[in-house]
Write a protein that holds these residues in place. Structure first.
Motif, PDB file in Angstrom:
ATOM      1  N   TYR A  29       0.862  -1.185   0.000  1.00 36.33           N
ATOM      2  CA  TYR A  29       0.000   0.000   0.000  1.00 36.33           C
ATOM      3  C   TYR A  29       0.898   1.234   0.000  1.00 36.33           C
ATOM      4  N   ASP A  45      -1.764  -5.463  -4.159  1.00 37.75           N
ATOM      5  CA  ASP A  45      -1.921  -4.035  -3.885  1.00 37.75           C
ATOM      6  C   ASP A  45      -3.225  -3.807  -3.131  1.00 37.75           C
ATOM      7  N   ASP A  46      -3.163  -2.985  -2.103  1.00 37.10           N
ATOM      8  CA  ASP A  46      -4.344  -2.707  -1.285  1.00 37.10           C
ATOM      9  C   ASP A  46      -4.807  -1.266  -1.474  1.00 37.10           C
ATOM     10  N   SER A  66      -3.249   1.318  -3.546  1.00 33.34           N
ATOM     11  CA  SER A  66      -2.220   2.365  -3.619  1.00 33.34           C
ATOM     12  C   SER A  66      -2.660   3.516  -4.510  1.00 33.34           C
ATOM     13  N   ILE A  89       2.023   0.918  -8.142  1.00 32.93           N
ATOM     14  CA  ILE A  89       1.503   0.004  -9.168  1.00 32.93           C
ATOM     15  C   ILE A  89       2.336   0.063 -10.449  1.00 32.93           C
ATOM     16  N   THR A 132       4.301  -3.103 -12.014  1.00 25.27           N
ATOM     17  CA  THR A 132       3.945  -3.479 -13.381  1.00 25.27           C
ATOM     18  C   THR A 132       5.184  -3.569 -14.259  1.00 25.27           C
ATOM     19  N   LEU A 142       1.143  -8.946 -10.248  1.00 26.84           N
ATOM     20  CA  LEU A 142       0.490  -7.895  -9.468  1.00 26.84           C
ATOM     21  C   LEU A 142      -0.995  -8.197  -9.432  1.00 26.84           C
ATOM     22  N   THR A 198      -4.650  -6.705  -7.946  1.00 26.72           N
ATOM     23  CA  THR A 198      -5.263  -5.483  -7.409  1.00 26.72           C
ATOM     24  C   THR A 198      -6.721  -5.763  -7.045  1.00 26.72           C
ATOM     25  N   ARG A 236      -9.945  -2.865  -2.200  1.00 30.71           N
ATOM     26  CA  ARG A 236      -9.191  -2.474  -1.009  1.00 30.71           C
ATOM     27  C   ARG A 236      -9.765  -3.126   0.237  1.00 30.71           C
TER      28      ARG A 236
END
Length: 170
Positions: free
Chosen positions: A20, A47-48, A50, A55, A59, A70, A72, A75
């Motif tokens: 994050y 990812d939480d 971001s 990201i 990537t 990755l 996503t 959240r």
């Protein structure tokens, strides 16, 4: 060596990295995983939500190295929830967690994997060092007491019953 060399369909280790707003450290963190002497691994970055450049950094790395993914999801608001998402996706024989601002020593996963295999262990643990952004210094190995080795049996492997009095404090 090409990152995809010696990679099997079931990786030896899956590394789950919750993230994050980690733009300050995530590149170095992921580079420390990519540099592991154990090449047969997968890396799942969760990812939480971001809002910084985390990201795009991940990537870019994932585009160069097929061992990195990755994810996503919506959240969740906690590293624990992000780790659980990664846990559900992990395919490795063993699992390692690394925060997006932490580093692995280059031989760490190799040594832990070999120890786990040699002992037919489900879990292996290691000491670690903390680094202070404020001072720019590493703490001595074993400081801050997160792994209380003195509570563990000297002989390995051991069963949870051997540390039943200390299982949640060791």
């Amino acid at each position: 060596m090409n990152p995809s060399e010696n990679v099997t369909s079931v990786p030896r280790v899956t590394v789950v990295v919750p993230m994050y707003n980690s733009e300050r450290h995530v590149r170095e963190t992921l580079n420390s995983i990519a540099a592991q002497t154990l090449r047969d691994l997968e890396v799942i970055v969760i990812d939480d939500g971001s809002t910084d450049s985390s990201i795009p950094i991940v990537t870019e790395i994932a585009a160069r190295d097929p061992r990195f993914r990755l994810i996503t999801p919506p959240r969740h608001g906690s590293a624990g929830a992000a780790r659980n998402v990664g846990l559900d996706l992990a395919r490795g024989e063993y699992l390692a967690f690394l925060d997006a601002d932490d580093l692995f020593a280059p031989t760490m996963l190799q040594k832990l994997y070999e120890k786990a295999r040699a002992d037919d262990a489900d879990i292996v643990m290691t000491a670690f060092r903390s680094f202070s952004d404020a001072t720019g210094k590493r703490e001595p190995l074993g400081r801050r007491g997160r792994l209380h080795a003195h509570l563990l049996p000297k002989a390995t492997p051991f069963t949870p019953a051997k540390i039943s009095d200390h299982i949640f404090t060791a």
